[in-house]
Design a protein around this motif. Structure first.
Motif, mmCIF file in Angstrom:
data_model
loop_
_atom_site.group_PDB
_atom_site.id
_atom_site.type_symbol
_atom_site.label_atom_id
_atom_site.label_comp_id
_atom_site.label_asym_id
_atom_site.label_seq_id
_atom_site.Cartn_x
_atom_site.Cartn_y
_atom_site.Cartn_z
ATOM 1 N N GLN A 153 0.850 -1.181 0.000
ATOM 2 C CA GLN A 153 0.000 0.000 0.000
ATOM 3 C C GLN A 153 0.887 1.233 0.000
ATOM 4 N N THR A 154 0.525 2.206 -0.844
ATOM 5 C CA THR A 154 1.343 3.403 -0.989
ATOM 6 C C THR A 154 0.477 4.591 -1.380
ATOM 7 N N PRO A 155 0.847 5.789 -0.949
ATOM 8 C CA PRO A 155 0.151 6.978 -1.449
ATOM 9 C C PRO A 155 0.465 7.160 -2.933
ATOM 10 N N CYS A 156 -0.403 7.887 -3.620
ATOM 11 C CA CYS A 156 -0.179 8.128 -5.043
ATOM 12 C C CYS A 156 -0.766 9.471 -5.448
ATOM 13 N N THR A 157 -0.325 9.955 -6.594
ATOM 14 C CA THR A 157 -0.839 11.175 -7.192
ATOM 15 C C THR A 157 -1.519 10.800 -8.493
ATOM 16 N N ILE A 158 -2.725 11.331 -8.698
ATOM 17 C CA ILE A 158 -3.481 11.066 -9.921
ATOM 18 C C ILE A 158 -3.651 12.383 -10.654
ATOM 19 N N GLU A 159 -3.262 12.419 -11.910
ATOM 20 C CA GLU A 159 -3.454 13.603 -12.751
ATOM 21 C C GLU A 159 -4.471 13.247 -13.825
ATOM 22 N N VAL A 160 -5.539 14.030 -13.908
ATOM 23 C CA VAL A 160 -6.603 13.781 -14.885
ATOM 24 C C VAL A 160 -6.784 15.033 -15.722
ATOM 25 N N GLU A 161 -6.824 14.848 -17.045
ATOM 26 C CA GLU A 161 -7.091 15.961 -17.962
ATOM 27 C C GLU A 161 -8.236 15.573 -18.891
ATOM 28 N N HIS A 162 -9.143 16.529 -19.111
ATOM 29 C CA HIS A 162 -10.282 16.328 -20.008
ATOM 30 C C HIS A 162 -10.399 17.600 -20.852
ATOM 31 N N SER A 163 -9.743 17.588 -22.005
ATOM 32 C CA SER A 163 -9.690 18.795 -22.837
ATOM 33 C C SER A 163 -9.698 18.431 -24.313
ATOM 34 N N ASP A 164 -9.628 19.465 -25.165
ATOM 35 C CA ASP A 164 -9.516 19.235 -26.606
ATOM 36 C C ASP A 164 -8.254 18.458 -26.950
ATOM 37 N N GLU A 165 -7.176 18.744 -26.240
ATOM 38 C CA GLU A 165 -5.876 18.147 -26.547
ATOM 39 C C GLU A 165 -5.719 16.735 -26.000
ATOM 40 N N SER A 166 -6.386 16.452 -24.860
ATOM 41 C CA SER A 166 -6.112 15.170 -24.216
ATOM 42 C C SER A 166 -7.248 14.743 -23.293
ATOM 43 N N LEU A 167 -7.454 13.440 -23.225
ATOM 44 C CA LEU A 167 -8.325 12.832 -22.230
ATOM 45 C C LEU A 167 -7.499 11.708 -21.621
ATOM 46 N N HIS A 168 -6.981 11.923 -20.414
ATOM 47 C CA HIS A 168 -6.112 10.923 -19.801
ATOM 48 C C HIS A 168 -6.176 10.980 -18.280
ATOM 49 N N ALA A 169 -5.729 9.898 -17.684
ATOM 50 C CA ALA A 169 -5.532 9.811 -16.237
ATOM 51 C C ALA A 169 -4.215 9.077 -16.017
ATOM 52 N N HIS A 170 -3.317 9.702 -15.290
ATOM 53 C CA HIS A 170 -2.014 9.097 -14.978
ATOM 54 C C HIS A 170 -1.900 8.932 -13.475
ATOM 55 N N VAL A 171 -1.376 7.796 -13.046
ATOM 56 C CA VAL A 171 -1.164 7.524 -11.625
ATOM 57 C C VAL A 171 0.329 7.381 -11.395
ATOM 58 N N ALA A 172 0.848 8.142 -10.433
ATOM 59 C CA ALA A 172 2.255 8.043 -10.035
ATOM 60 C C ALA A 172 2.295 7.562 -8.593
ATOM 61 N N LEU A 173 2.882 6.401 -8.380
ATOM 62 C CA LEU A 173 2.975 5.831 -7.041
ATOM 63 C C LEU A 173 4.158 6.438 -6.302
ATOM 64 N N ASP A 174 3.944 6.848 -5.054
ATOM 65 C CA ASP A 174 5.030 7.397 -4.247
ATOM 66 C C ASP A 174 6.116 6.342 -4.045
ATOM 67 N N GLY A 175 7.346 6.770 -4.057
ATOM 68 C CA GLY A 175 8.459 5.844 -3.864
ATOM 69 C C GLY A 175 8.824 5.078 -5.114
ATOM 70 N N ASP A 176 8.082 5.274 -6.201
ATOM 71 C CA ASP A 176 8.353 4.639 -7.487
ATOM 72 C C ASP A 176 8.641 3.133 -7.363
ATOM 73 N N PRO A 177 7.678 2.342 -6.807
ATOM 74 C CA PRO A 177 7.918 0.900 -6.683
ATOM 75 C C PRO A 177 8.030 0.239 -8.052
ATOM 76 N N ASP A 178 8.740 -0.861 -8.086
ATOM 77 C CA ASP A 178 8.948 -1.610 -9.328
ATOM 78 C C ASP A 178 7.661 -2.348 -9.695
ATOM 79 N N ILE A 179 6.990 -1.906 -10.760
ATOM 80 C CA ILE A 179 5.780 -2.557 -11.249
ATOM 81 C C ILE A 179 6.183 -3.422 -12.441
#
Length: 94
Positions: A6-32
């Motif tokens: 279990q780890t904290p994370c940051t989620i970035e979501v954009e909904h625009s003309d240029e992009s529709l995306h959601a990115h998740v960055a896990l704290d500590g950058d664990p090896d996925i």
């Protein structure tokens, strides 16, 4: 071996003309690795058109077993061949 992290994370979501995306960055950058699963906890996220927002949440990483990891690699190879119309032909011995 602990199969859950279990780890904290940051989620970035954009909904625009240029992009529709959601990115998740896990704290500590664990090896996925192939076959691992990431579950982000919390309420559903809604972003209106034209917005870009960042959220903080917790996530659980479930590690794949060796068999699941192998299965993921094998099926990904065939899925790519269907997606890109690539054929995999065994090499002949000379």
């Amino acid at each position: 071996m602990n199969r859950h992290l279990q780890t904290p994370c940051t989620i970035e979501v954009e909904h625009s003309d240029e992009s529709l995306h959601a990115h998740v960055a896990l704290d500590g950058d664990p090896d996925i690795r192939p076959g691992d699963q990431v579950l982000v906890h919390g309420d559903p996220i809604h972003v209106a058109f034209g917005q870009r927002r960042t959220f903080r949440r917790f996530a659980t990483v479930r590690r794949a077993s060796p068999l699941e990891r192998l299965w993921t690699k094998v099926t990904a190879r065939f899925e790519l061949s269907e997606l890109y119309d690539v054929s995999f032909t065994p090499r002949r011995s000379l």
